[in-house]
Design a protein around this motif. Structure first.
Motif, mmCIF file in Angstrom:
data_model
loop_
_atom_site.group_PDB
_atom_site.id
_atom_site.type_symbol
_atom_site.label_atom_id
_atom_site.label_comp_id
_atom_site.label_asym_id
_atom_site.label_seq_id
_atom_site.Cartn_x
_atom_site.Cartn_y
_atom_site.Cartn_z
ATOM 1 N N THR A 130 -6.129 40.973 -20.528
ATOM 2 C CA THR A 130 -5.305 42.116 -20.917
ATOM 3 C C THR A 130 -5.488 43.304 -19.975
ATOM 4 O O THR A 130 -4.654 44.202 -19.932
ATOM 5 N N LYS A 131 -6.596 43.290 -19.193
ATOM 6 C CA LYS A 131 -6.880 44.414 -18.294
ATOM 7 C C LYS A 131 -7.808 43.950 -17.181
ATOM 8 O O LYS A 131 -8.772 43.228 -17.436
ATOM 9 N N VAL A 132 -7.504 44.362 -15.954
ATOM 10 C CA VAL A 132 -8.349 44.042 -14.799
ATOM 11 C C VAL A 132 -8.732 45.348 -14.112
ATOM 12 O O VAL A 132 -7.863 46.119 -13.708
ATOM 13 N N ASP A 138 -14.836 43.083 -3.900
ATOM 14 C CA ASP A 138 -14.774 41.679 -4.303
ATOM 15 C C ASP A 138 -15.228 41.429 -5.731
ATOM 16 O O ASP A 138 -15.577 40.316 -6.091
ATOM 17 N N LYS A 139 -15.227 42.468 -6.562
ATOM 18 C CA LYS A 139 -15.652 42.314 -7.951
ATOM 19 C C LYS A 139 -14.648 43.003 -8.878
ATOM 20 O O LYS A 139 -13.912 43.895 -8.469
ATOM 21 N N ALA A 140 -14.649 42.573 -10.141
ATOM 22 C CA ALA A 140 -13.776 43.189 -11.133
ATOM 23 C C ALA A 140 -14.327 42.948 -12.526
ATOM 24 O O ALA A 140 -15.081 41.991 -12.751
ATOM 25 N N LYS A 141 -13.958 43.826 -13.442
ATOM 26 C CA LYS A 141 -14.222 43.613 -14.863
ATOM 27 C C LYS A 141 -12.902 43.194 -15.488
ATOM 28 O O LYS A 141 -11.920 43.943 -15.435
ATOM 29 N N VAL A 142 -12.880 42.003 -16.045
ATOM 30 C CA VAL A 142 -11.659 41.455 -16.628
ATOM 31 C C VAL A 142 -11.825 41.387 -18.136
ATOM 32 O O VAL A 142 -12.674 40.654 -18.653
ATOM 33 N N THR A 143 -11.031 42.176 -18.832
ATOM 34 C CA THR A 143 -11.058 42.199 -20.296
ATOM 35 C C THR A 143 -9.898 41.369 -20.818
ATOM 36 O O THR A 143 -8.793 41.396 -20.262
ATOM 37 N N GLY A 144 -10.159 40.611 -21.876
ATOM 38 C CA GLY A 144 -9.100 39.784 -22.441
ATOM 39 C C GLY A 144 -9.413 39.370 -23.862
ATOM 40 O O GLY A 144 -10.481 39.673 -24.404
#
Length: 213
Positions: A130-132, A138-144
């Motif tokens: 739902t959100k990146v 080269d990094k991310a927090k991916v919420t779902g």
């Protein structure tokens, strides 16, 4: 008197049993490492999970004495990715609960039962982003939304780019990520033996994705 060095003869048939070795000896083509960790080099598009090279691992505390690990396989899903706009990425993953595996056949069978994951009633675990939020290059927090055992709750995964490029064997454009996160299994109704068996379920997803043509 000088001693002679004896070199054992190699049977001809054994050489032909190793075609790769022969290819290397006669100067055959070498397989070069083609992956890059430069996000700018990733090709935009829609990618599909490569199930044969995607692994989902989990780990829980076992009576506080040790950590017990297992995994899932047969993963499917898609990833929409544009390196120029990483925040717009979309990820959808499906994991068959019946693919759960451990080092104990007895425990593996129990985990599929209704006291635990209840494969018959809830055959899949899913994650839909739902959100990146990019964190560095080269990094991310991916919420779902993660759905397990019939319950859907938000989860945030820490995602790191492993590499991208053209697979030297099948020539497919491929990108790989590692994602980690923690969820409370009791929050999803999987409460058996809490707290003797840890409530915190640590997830690690090593995902490979191939771009659709």
């Amino acid at each position: 008197m000088r001693s002679a060095v004896v070199v054992p003869e190699t049977p001809v048939k054994s050489l032909f049993a190793y075609p790769l070795l022969l290819s290397l000896l006669v100067g055959g083509p070498a397989l070069a490492q083609t992956a890059t960790r430069d996000p700018a080099q990733i090709q935009a598009g829609t990618y599909a999970v490569d199930p044969g090279h995607t692994q989902v691992g989990w780990r829980v505390s076992h009576f506080g004495f040790s950590h017990y690990s297992g995994g899932f396989s047969g993963v499917s899903g898609t990833l929409d990715l544009d390196p120029k706009n990483p925040a717009a990425a979309k990820l959808s993953i499906r994991i068959p609960v019946g693919s759960v595996s451990t080092t104990s056949a007895k425990l593996t069978g129990e985990l599929k039962g209704e006291q635990w994951l209840d494969e018959a009633k809830y055959p899949e675990m899913t994650f839909v982003s739902t959100k990146v939020e990019p964190v560095g290059a080269d990094k991310a927090k991916v919420t779902g939304d993660l759905t397990l055992h019939g319950v859907t709750k938000p989860v945030t995964l820490d995602v790191t780019l492993v590499g991208a490029g053209v697979n030297p064997l099948n020539k497919k454009v491929t990108v790989g990520f590692e994602a980690t996160g923690v969820l409370k299994r009791s929050a999803y109704g999987v409460k058996t033996y809490v707290p003797l068996i840890g409530d915190d379920l640590q997830l690690t997803i090593d995902g490979a994705f191939e771009r659709r043509d």
